[in-house]
Scaffold this motif. Structure first.
Motif, short mmCIF file in Angstrom:
data_model
loop_
_atom_site.label_atom_id
_atom_site.label_comp_id
_atom_site.label_asym_id
_atom_site.label_seq_id
_atom_site.Cartn_x
_atom_site.Cartn_y
_atom_site.Cartn_z
N UNK A 6 0.84 -1.20 0.00
CA UNK A 6 0.00 0.00 0.00
C UNK A 6 0.87 1.24 0.00
N UNK A 7 0.48 2.24 -0.77
CA UNK A 7 1.19 3.50 -0.77
C UNK A 7 0.19 4.63 -0.58
N UNK A 110 5.08 3.85 4.96
CA UNK A 110 3.71 3.57 4.51
C UNK A 110 3.67 2.30 3.68
N UNK A 111 4.62 2.18 2.77
CA UNK A 111 4.67 0.98 1.93
C UNK A 111 4.98 -0.26 2.76
N UNK A 112 5.85 -0.12 3.77
CA UNK A 112 6.27 -1.27 4.55
C UNK A 112 5.20 -1.75 5.53
N UNK A 154 13.72 -0.67 1.23
CA UNK A 154 13.06 -1.32 2.36
C UNK A 154 11.96 -2.26 1.87
N UNK A 155 12.16 -3.55 2.07
CA UNK A 155 11.21 -4.59 1.72
C UNK A 155 10.77 -4.53 0.26
N UNK A 312 11.44 2.75 11.54
CA UNK A 312 11.34 1.58 10.67
C UNK A 312 10.98 0.34 11.49
N UNK A 313 11.52 0.24 12.66
CA UNK A 313 11.27 -0.93 13.52
C UNK A 313 9.84 -0.98 14.04
#
Length: 565
Positions: A6-7, A110-112, A154-155, A312-313
């Motif tokens: 999702x973005x 948001x994407x992660x 990231x991912x 991020x975590x």
């Protein structure tokens, strides 16, 4: 829970608007950006010399020595920006870089995690923790580089050549590129599907990025410099405020850090089977948080990197909590609250560059009028000056006045030179002899810092130094045997000269004259911090508290600083 792919779409424009206002509101940290001045001057020097391999032309202690200027591209960008739009416009550069940095982090999170509002909250806490360190300096490029790595890697797979381009630019913008390579290694590791093929790809991509980072004027030295600095605990430069551990007094502090530094202890929650089934475990975030926490506990300058890693975590965990508590439906309301909070923080601050620059760089603390006087009289030679003022002297005199030491630290100066300066700064036993044994023709010092008034009296009392000028923040002495006595021209008329007249009138006990000249300053610079402070002080001394309060209110309307009271 929303997909990790999702973005932010047009339906989340409210989140973007809230984010922009929030990010800008944290761009008003007041700091004496001393390094900024020599970076602008270095950009000019690069244009003048036409070479990227620089030698020192600004000091009399390291003159002609090779200078490891690993931020040459940032210097050129500074000088180009200032040449096009003026030095005060650098506040706009800062705000753009801050918004770009944390905007990229917001999109990556948001994407992660699949939740724009969770990403916004985590990014907001990261920015609030990092804010005390966000001054007008090239180190902002390292924060931007880190966020771009997260955005592109990231991912998700990323183009090798995009990553290589990031490192090609990063290595020539700021020395934090070494951390960037460590972060890249963590982001490239195949955490979710470990395999030999995955490791081979990671090594290949990493090698290309290392080669890209080698494309700089100093080559491999750029990697050796931060390593030598990190492991040389005996270096006196490690006692500079920004390098101190967060638990030592002095330097910049981030109050939020002392609360958030404990959050990594919650990482085992991700190992709970129900949590692992519900979301993508942020192994990269946990590894980055562990790395940057260790760095931040060693030196406070790494706290911004820790705050980004912690976001991020924890973004996936916060997204899961919002989902389980059925709060995602309130995302628009939460975004509105963030937007209102950003507006509340932002509304008192100016977007006009003049007052913003004056306070964000502590312009009032630099010897602006003294350099006006020096320029008016074409004064040149060797000057013993405050460390913080070295870069400003370079910018104003272009090497006409050569300093003893400045903020370029161990990229140019040795330990002994710095230790002698610290002795002089602290007025420790033998300080006067060190000044006189140096090759300084002049000494330019602060009235208030480093026991400036005591230094002035001690030097004049020797009979070997002659006063030349005193402005609102500094005084200038000349060594009698090196500088012939002559008549000096006054500096050009203007608010800075009026401020010097106001301060000198105050010291002479002429309160009315001090008020008159301070009012003259405010005619052209109504936000000037020292003019405001001088008026407030003198009105109170005269028993006119209402006049003092009126000045305070008006001055704070230009910039609501805590330094005006």
């Amino acid at each position: 829970m929303a997909s990790a792919r999702t973005s932010i779409d047009p339906g989340n424009l409210l989140v973007l608007l809230a984010a922009g206002l929030l990010f800008l509101s944290y761009g008003y940290t007041e700091m004496a950006g001393a390094d900024m001045w020599w970076h602008i001057a270095a950009g000019r020097e690069l244009v003048q010399t036409g070479t990227l391999w620089m030698v020192d032309d600004w000091s009399f202690t390291a003159h002609g020595k090779d200078w490891l200027n690993h931020e040459w591209l940032a210097d050129l960008l500074y000088y180009g920006w200032v040449s096009a739009w003026g030095v005060e416009s650098l506040v706009y550069w800062k705000w753009l870089v801050v918004i770009a940095t944390f905007g990229a982090l917001l999109l990556a999170l948001t994407r992660a995690c699949g939740s724009p509002i969770a990403a916004l909250i985590c990014t907001g806490f990261a920015l609030a923790t990092a804010a005390p360190f966000l001054d007008v300096r090239p180190h902002l490029y390292s924060l931007l580089g880190f966020s771009l790595l997260l955005f592109f890697r990231l991912q998700r797979p990323a183009s090798t050549w995009v990553l290589a381009l990031i490192f090609l630019l990063w290595v020539n913008l700021h020395g934090g590129v070494f951390f960037g390579l460590m972060a890249l290694g963590i982001l490239l590791f195949p955490w979710r599907e470990p395999s030999f093929a995955g490791l081979r790809t990671a090594v290949w991509v990493g090698a290309i990025c290392v080669v890209a980072a080698m494309l700089n004027p100093s080559g491999f030295k750029v990697f050796l410099y931060p390593l030598a600095y990190a492991f040389d605990a005996a270096s006196p430069f490690r006692q500079i405020g920004e390098w101190l551990t967060p638990f030592k007094r002095g330097g910049i502090t981030s109050p939020l850090f002392f609360y958030l530094m404990w959050l990594p202890l919650l990482a085992p929650i991700y190992l709970v089977p129900a949590v692992r089934r519900a979301l993508v475990v942020p192994w990269e975030g946990m590894a980055l948080t562990a790395l940057t926490l260790a760095m931040a506990l060693t030196s406070r300058r790494f706290i911004p990197l820790f705050s980004i890693s912690l976001a991020v975590m924890f973004a996936p965990l916060l997204a899961l909590c919002l989902q389980k508590l059925r709060l995602q439906r309130y995302s628009p309301a939460l975004a509105v609250l963030v937007l209102l909070f950003g507006l509340y923080r932002l509304l008192p601050y100016p977007t006009q560059s003049g007052p913003a620059f004056h306070y964000l760089t502590a312009e009032y603390s630099f010897p602006v009028e003294m350099l006006n006087f020096i320029e008016a009289n074409s004064i040149s030679g060797n000057v013993y000056a405050l460390w913080n003022w070295g870069g400003y002297i370079h910018w104003r005199t272009d090497g006409g006045l050569k300093v003893y030491v400045d903020g370029r630290a161990d990229t140019i100066y040795d330990d002994e030179t710095y230790n002698r300066y610290v002795t002089v700064l602290g007025s420790r036993p033998g300080w006067l002899q060190l000044v006189e044994q140096s090759d300084a023709d002049y000494i330019l010092w602060s009235h208030s810092r480093g026991k400036g008034r005591e230094k002035l009296r001690a030097l004049v009392a020797t009979g070997r130094w002659r006063p030349l000028y005193s402005d609102a923040v500094s005084w200038l002495l000349a060594r009698k045997e090196a500088v012939p006595e002559e008549e000096y021209l006054p500096s050009p008329p203007g608010p800075w000269r009026d401020l010097a007249l106001a301060r000198n009138s105050e010291w002479a006990g002429d309160s009315e004259q001090a008020i008159y000249y301070a009012q003259q300053v405010r005619e052209l610079m109504p936000w000037h911090k020292d003019a405001c402070s001088l008026l407030v002080t003198n009105y109170r001394m005269q028993g006119r508290p209402q006049a003092a309060e009126d000045v305070l209110t008006d001055c704070r309307s230009y910039f609501p600083t805590a330094y005006l009271r």
